[in-house]
Design a protein around this motif. Structure first.
Motif, mmCIF file in Angstrom:
data_model
loop_
_atom_site.group_PDB
_atom_site.id
_atom_site.type_symbol
_atom_site.label_atom_id
_atom_site.label_comp_id
_atom_site.label_asym_id
_atom_site.label_seq_id
_atom_site.Cartn_x
_atom_site.Cartn_y
_atom_site.Cartn_z
ATOM 1 N N UNK A 128 0.825 -1.208 0.000
ATOM 2 C CA UNK A 128 0.000 0.000 0.000
ATOM 3 C C UNK A 128 0.858 1.256 0.000
ATOM 4 N N UNK A 129 2.112 1.120 -0.438
ATOM 5 C CA UNK A 129 2.992 2.281 -0.511
ATOM 6 C C UNK A 129 3.650 2.582 0.821
ATOM 7 N N UNK A 130 4.667 3.389 0.749
ATOM 8 C CA UNK A 130 5.430 3.715 1.962
ATOM 9 C C UNK A 130 4.607 4.500 2.958
ATOM 10 N N UNK A 131 3.708 5.356 2.472
ATOM 11 C CA UNK A 131 2.918 6.206 3.366
ATOM 12 C C UNK A 131 1.425 5.859 3.325
ATOM 13 N N UNK A 148 -0.376 -5.575 -33.120
ATOM 14 C CA UNK A 148 0.369 -5.118 -31.940
ATOM 15 C C UNK A 148 -0.452 -4.127 -31.131
ATOM 16 N N UNK A 149 -1.174 -3.243 -31.810
ATOM 17 C CA UNK A 149 -1.961 -2.225 -31.100
ATOM 18 C C UNK A 149 -3.083 -2.838 -30.276
ATOM 19 N N UNK A 150 -3.668 -3.955 -30.758
ATOM 20 C CA UNK A 150 -4.747 -4.574 -29.980
ATOM 21 C C UNK A 150 -4.228 -5.102 -28.648
ATOM 22 N N UNK A 151 -2.998 -5.600 -28.645
ATOM 23 C CA UNK A 151 -2.420 -6.083 -27.383
ATOM 24 C C UNK A 151 -2.074 -4.926 -26.447
ATOM 25 N N UNK A 152 -1.691 -3.795 -27.021
ATOM 26 C CA UNK A 152 -1.454 -2.610 -26.180
ATOM 27 C C UNK A 152 -2.764 -2.179 -25.518
ATOM 28 N N UNK A 153 -3.850 -2.137 -26.309
ATOM 29 C CA UNK A 153 -5.160 -1.818 -25.731
ATOM 30 C C UNK A 153 -5.496 -2.776 -24.599
ATOM 31 N N UNK A 154 -5.304 -4.072 -24.865
ATOM 32 C CA UNK A 154 -5.659 -5.086 -23.868
ATOM 33 C C UNK A 154 -4.832 -4.924 -22.602
ATOM 34 N N UNK A 155 -3.517 -4.697 -22.760
ATOM 35 C CA UNK A 155 -2.661 -4.518 -21.600
ATOM 36 C C UNK A 155 -2.992 -3.264 -20.819
ATOM 37 N N UNK A 156 -3.241 -2.161 -21.535
ATOM 38 C CA UNK A 156 -3.566 -0.901 -20.853
ATOM 39 C C UNK A 156 -4.871 -1.018 -20.082
ATOM 40 N N UNK A 157 -5.872 -1.666 -20.673
ATOM 41 C CA UNK A 157 -7.158 -1.813 -19.984
ATOM 42 C C UNK A 157 -7.054 -2.803 -18.826
ATOM 43 N N UNK A 158 -6.203 -3.816 -18.959
ATOM 44 C CA UNK A 158 -5.936 -4.686 -17.808
ATOM 45 C C UNK A 158 -5.272 -3.883 -16.700
ATOM 46 N N UNK A 159 -4.420 -2.905 -17.094
ATOM 47 C CA UNK A 159 -3.825 -2.013 -16.105
ATOM 48 C C UNK A 159 -4.864 -1.167 -15.403
ATOM 49 N N UNK A 160 -5.827 -0.631 -16.162
ATOM 50 C CA UNK A 160 -6.929 0.126 -15.552
ATOM 51 C C UNK A 160 -7.684 -0.752 -14.568
ATOM 52 N N UNK A 161 -7.977 -1.987 -14.975
ATOM 53 C CA UNK A 161 -8.700 -2.909 -14.094
ATOM 54 C C UNK A 161 -7.906 -3.211 -12.831
ATOM 55 N N UNK A 162 -6.583 -3.351 -12.972
ATOM 56 C CA UNK A 162 -5.746 -3.613 -11.807
ATOM 57 C C UNK A 162 -5.755 -2.459 -10.823
ATOM 58 N N UNK A 163 -5.735 -1.237 -11.343
ATOM 59 C CA UNK A 163 -5.821 -0.060 -10.478
ATOM 60 C C UNK A 163 -7.170 -0.016 -9.775
ATOM 61 N N UNK A 164 -8.243 -0.312 -10.503
ATOM 62 C CA UNK A 164 -9.574 -0.365 -9.890
ATOM 63 C C UNK A 164 -9.628 -1.406 -8.778
ATOM 64 N N UNK A 165 -9.024 -2.558 -9.027
ATOM 65 C CA UNK A 165 -9.026 -3.625 -8.028
ATOM 66 C C UNK A 165 -8.240 -3.218 -6.799
ATOM 67 N N UNK A 166 -7.113 -2.538 -6.990
ATOM 68 C CA UNK A 166 -6.328 -2.063 -5.852
ATOM 69 C C UNK A 166 -7.119 -1.047 -5.034
ATOM 70 N N UNK A 199 -2.421 -3.205 -3.106
ATOM 71 C CA UNK A 199 -2.055 -4.015 -4.257
ATOM 72 C C UNK A 199 -1.855 -5.448 -3.811
ATOM 73 N N UNK A 200 -2.555 -6.369 -4.441
ATOM 74 C CA UNK A 200 -2.514 -7.776 -4.039
ATOM 75 C C UNK A 200 -1.775 -8.594 -5.109
ATOM 76 N N UNK A 201 -0.643 -9.199 -4.760
ATOM 77 C CA UNK A 201 0.118 -9.967 -5.755
ATOM 78 C C UNK A 201 -0.631 -11.183 -6.288
ATOM 79 N N UNK A 202 -1.610 -11.676 -5.536
ATOM 80 C CA UNK A 202 -2.374 -12.847 -5.987
ATOM 81 C C UNK A 202 -3.651 -12.445 -6.730
ATOM 82 N N UNK A 203 -3.886 -11.158 -6.902
ATOM 83 C CA UNK A 203 -5.122 -10.700 -7.548
ATOM 84 C C UNK A 203 -5.145 -11.098 -9.017
ATOM 85 N N UNK A 204 -6.339 -11.215 -9.551
ATOM 86 C CA UNK A 204 -6.498 -11.429 -10.982
ATOM 87 C C UNK A 204 -6.354 -12.858 -11.458
#
Length: 322
Positions: free
Chosen positions: A149-152, A218-236, A242-247
């Motif tokens: 959850x970060x240093x602070x 290649x661009x479709x995988x960038x979209x997929x990765x970026x949106x998975x990143x958005x989902x990961x932030x939402x989950x956190x 941040x949960x290492x076992x999430x997803x």
């Protein structure tokens, strides 16, 4: 003279958008909701409806990204690990870099997948399976296997994003709603979207029509990765860490949802809003089984059966259309 794959996609999309067969995912969801409501009066309670929407929100974002990849003729098994990485990275550097760090981390994973698949011609299954394992290992390395959850600690605004509401609707639910509206326009009303469909429908024909096939893939995988990143932030934000076992198993659920929404695993067919409907089918099914007190082991059996049925139905559609 035969029209180009992009024009054929546009005509097929407009002509089949509102026919009965094309709306089977929505009809299936309505029937499932009606049956569940008849079996238990708790299903339509405001609390339960809110829970269903929140549970669907994160997976809906991943399914939107997965739709880009599947329509383009591939698929991505690394989205669950990518979401975990994004959530942990965002939590670790929230004060310094904020949410953007998690999204960028996801986009970089997608970029790496896209380069290997599109430009080195490595099989998507092997590539993303390897990425799934590799990224999950990186997550455990940077976190030591413990929640972060970060240093602070996480900022109050970020925690509020995962728990509070706007206009009576959970903040998390607004994210896929906005993304769906914006990216549906990108997918169905722009030359880029038509190139994605053309590439998935037939790479050689798309290439001969002037589509930069490798860059599109290649661009479709960038979209997929970026949106998975958005989902990961939402989950956190929802878990307040941040949960290492999430997803775990998110990739299978997302692929199943996209197929339930009518997309073809052969590529060239699928719509974003139907993929989101597929997510709702999966979540409502799980919610219904919980409300009916079905044993958790049987719930796994039921969900697995739905995934197999969806894959079989998609295969039958492909054979019928040949």
């Amino acid at each position: 003279m035969r029209s180009s794959p992009m024009k054929e996609h546009r005509k097929a999309y407009l002509s089949g958008r509102w026919n009965l067969t094309g709306q089977m995912p929505l009809i299936s969801l309505i029937v499932l909701c009606a049956i569940t409501a008849l079996l238990t009066d708790r299903f339509l309670s405001p609390i339960n409806i809110s829970n269903v929407l929140v549970q669907s929100s994160i997976m809906a974002v991943i399914a939107i990204g997965m739709t880009f990849v599947i329509v383009g003729g591939g698929f991505d098994l690394s989205v669950g690990s990518t979401a975990a990485l994004a959530g942990c990275v965002a939590a670790m550097v929230m004060i310094e870099a904020g949410i953007a760090a998690g999204v960028i981390a996801g986009a970089l994973v997608g970029f790496a997948n896209g380069l290997v698949i599109a430009f080195l011609n490595v099989n998507p299954f092997i590539t993303t399976l390897g990425t799934m394992v590799l990224v999950r290992g990186v997550v455990f390395l940077i976190t030591g296997g413990a929640p972060v959850s970060g240093e602070y600690g996480l900022p109050g605004a970020f925690i509020a994003f995962g728990a509070d509401r706007f206009l009576g609707i959970h903040y998390l639910v607004w994210v896929p709603a906005i993304l769906l509206a914006v990216l549906s326009f990108v997918m169905h009303a722009t030359p880029y979207g038509r190139r994605v469909y053309a590439t998935g429908g037939g790479r050689e024909a798309a290439y001969l029509s002037g589509v930069p096939v490798r860059r599109v893939i290649a661009s479709t995988y960038v979209w997929c990765g970026a949106l998975a990143g958005v989902a990961g932030v939402m989950l956190a934000a929802r878990l307040q860490s941040g949960q290492p076992t999430a997803g775990e198993f998110y990739e299978l659920t997302a692929i199943a949802a996209v197929v339930l929404g009518g997309a073809s695993l052969q590529g060239g067919e699928g719509t974003l809003y139907k993929s989101v409907i597929g997510v709702f089918i999966m979540v409502v099914l799980g919610n219904a089984l919980n409300l009916l007190n079905v044993d958790s082991y049987w719930q796994r059996v039921a969900v697995g059966a739905v995934i197999i049925a969806a894959a079989a139905a998609e295969r039958l559609r492909s054979v019928r259309n040949q």
